[in-house]
Design a protein around this motif. Structure first.
Motif, PDB file in Angstrom:
ATOM      1  N   ARG A   1       1.029   3.989  -3.001  1.00 48.53           N
ATOM      2  CA  ARG A   1       0.709   5.383  -2.714  1.00 48.53           C
ATOM      3  C   ARG A   1       1.830   6.295  -3.184  1.00 48.53           C
ATOM      4  O   ARG A   1       1.596   7.357  -3.741  1.00 48.53           O
ATOM      5  CB  ARG A   1       0.467   5.548  -1.216  1.00 48.53           C
TER       6      ARG A   1
ATOM      7  N   ASN B   1      -9.080   8.320  -3.356  1.00 50.18           N
ATOM      8  CA  ASN B   1      -8.273   7.100  -3.433  1.00 50.18           C
ATOM      9  C   ASN B   1      -7.019   7.219  -2.588  1.00 50.18           C
ATOM     10  O   ASN B   1      -6.599   6.260  -1.935  1.00 50.18           O
ATOM     11  CB  ASN B   1      -7.896   6.795  -4.874  1.00 50.18           C
TER      12      ASN B   1
ATOM     13  N   ALA C   1      -6.551   3.127   5.434  1.00 48.96           N
ATOM     14  CA  ALA C   1      -6.195   1.713   5.608  1.00 48.96           C
ATOM     15  C   ALA C   1      -4.988   1.563   6.516  1.00 48.96           C
ATOM     16  O   ALA C   1      -4.949   0.682   7.383  1.00 48.96           O
ATOM     17  CB  ALA C   1      -5.921   1.066   4.255  1.00 48.96           C
TER      18      ALA C   1
ATOM     19  N   ALA D   1      -7.948  -0.976  -0.219  1.00 50.59           N
ATOM     20  CA  ALA D   1      -7.171   0.198  -0.599  1.00 50.59           C
ATOM     21  C   ALA D   1      -6.303  -0.094  -1.818  1.00 50.59           C
ATOM     22  O   ALA D   1      -6.211   0.724  -2.738  1.00 50.59           O
ATOM     23  CB  ALA D   1      -6.300   0.666   0.572  1.00 50.59           C
TER      24      ALA D   1
ATOM     25  N   LEU E   1      -8.030   6.899   1.032  1.00 45.72           N
ATOM     26  CA  LEU E   1      -8.331   5.514   1.391  1.00 45.72           C
ATOM     27  C   LEU E   1      -7.068   4.768   1.801  1.00 45.72           C
ATOM     28  O   LEU E   1      -7.092   3.939   2.714  1.00 45.72           O
ATOM     29  CB  LEU E   1      -9.030   4.797   0.233  1.00 45.72           C
ATOM     30  N   VAL E   2      -5.955   5.069   1.159  1.00 42.48           N
ATOM     31  CA  VAL E   2      -4.681   4.440   1.523  1.00 42.48           C
ATOM     32  C   VAL E   2      -4.316   4.797   2.959  1.00 42.48           C
ATOM     33  O   VAL E   2      -3.982   3.930   3.762  1.00 42.48           O
ATOM     34  CB  VAL E   2      -3.562   4.869   0.565  1.00 42.48           C
TER      35      VAL E   2
ATOM     36  N   VAL F   1       0.842  -1.200   0.000  1.00 42.97           N
ATOM     37  CA  VAL F   1       0.000   0.000   0.000  1.00 42.97           C
ATOM     38  C   VAL F   1       0.877   1.249   0.000  1.00 42.97           C
ATOM     39  O   VAL F   1       0.629   2.202  -0.746  1.00 42.97           O
ATOM     40  CB  VAL F   1      -0.960  -0.001   1.206  1.00 42.97           C
TER      41      VAL F   1
END
Length: 106
Positions: free
Chosen positions: A32, A44, A51, A77, A47-48, A28
């Motif tokens: 990112r 988006n 998470a 994610a 969301l990372v 992740v």
């Protein structure tokens, strides 16, 4: 099985789940970083971080020895970032031309 064997099996399962959560967390963070300035929508990117925060937070939907909720949120994610990257035209695997076999006409 006696109590000692159950403890060993439980500890092995916990370590396996921790390893899976750690691998997903690294993926992740790498995703990112790659998508930081690629035109990916803010939700988006958020969301990372959500998470990551959920994974390290002490508040969980399921008790701490069960990391399925953490892993599921990290997978969500990653899937969201992957879809956003494809929509932005970034990070997709290049298409390889199909190789013609001996009996195929070019």
């Amino acid at each position: 099985m006696d109590t000692k064997a159950w403890i060993i099996v439980g500890a092995a399962l916990v370590l396996l789940m921790l390893a899976a959560a750690g691998v997903l967390l690294v993926r992740v963070l790498k995703a990112r970083k790659l998508l930081a300035d690629a035109g990916v929508p803010l939700h988006n990117k958020a969301l990372v971080w959500a998470a990551v925060l959920y994974t390290v937070s002490p508040v969980d939907l399921l008790p701490d020895p069960v990391y399925l909720d953490d892993i599921g949120f990290l997978l969500l994610a990653l899937r969201s970032l992957h879809a956003a990257a494809r929509a932005a035209g970034v990070g997709g695997r290049p298409e390889r031309p199909a190789e013609a076999g001996p009996g195929l006409v070019r």
